[in-house]
Design a protein around this motif. Sequence first.
Motif, short mmCIF file in Angstrom:
data_model
loop_
_atom_site.label_atom_id
_atom_site.label_comp_id
_atom_site.label_asym_id
_atom_site.label_seq_id
_atom_site.Cartn_x
_atom_site.Cartn_y
_atom_site.Cartn_z
N SER A 165 3.20 5.38 4.44
CA SER A 165 2.97 6.06 3.18
C SER A 165 4.22 6.81 2.72
N ARG A 222 -9.88 4.28 -2.26
CA ARG A 222 -8.95 5.32 -1.84
C ARG A 222 -7.56 4.97 -2.32
N THR A 223 -6.81 5.97 -2.68
CA THR A 223 -5.46 5.72 -3.15
C THR A 223 -4.60 5.17 -2.01
N ASN A 245 1.60 1.02 -5.29
CA ASN A 245 0.54 2.02 -5.24
C ASN A 245 -0.25 2.11 -6.55
N ALA A 246 0.38 1.72 -7.63
CA ALA A 246 -0.30 1.79 -8.93
C ALA A 246 -1.49 0.84 -9.00
N SER A 288 -1.54 5.02 -1.67
CA SER A 288 -0.34 5.79 -1.37
C SER A 288 -0.51 6.73 -0.18
N THR A 289 -1.76 7.05 0.16
CA THR A 289 -2.00 7.97 1.28
C THR A 289 -2.15 7.25 2.61
N ASN A 324 -2.86 -0.33 -6.02
CA ASN A 324 -3.51 -0.25 -4.70
C ASN A 324 -3.39 -1.54 -3.91
#
Length: 123
Positions: A52, A26-27, A72-73, A29-30, A75
């Motif tokens: 986030s 899962r990303t 985030n790039a 960033s969320t 994770n």
Amino acid sequence: VQLQASGGGLVQAGGSLRLSCAASERTLSTLDMGWFRQAPGKEREFVALSRSDGGTYYADSMKGRFTISRDNAVNTVYLQMNTPLPEDTAVYYCAGALYYRRSYHSTGSYDFWGQGTQVTVSS
């Protein structure tokens, strides 16, 4: 979501250490991402949170010494521990929350947990 914590080890008081927590599936960033720790015989306690939306929060005893950040790039969320003290010795856990929850100090506010990484601070 699986979380993999790493970077623990033995460090001298006054040194520095960086913990990492990689998220899969899962990303990042969320997610709201937190760090907790648990010393022998004690309850798991909140260390820091990266929301986030970019907000960060710290336990009072960690302010000015620890820094939470995320990339985030790749994770990954980090916990930079500067000038650690012997009382910071604990197993450190990363945790992720799918949704905003006000009680970010509570372990019950998180949906996913990493396996923990041991940090030992020598005096």
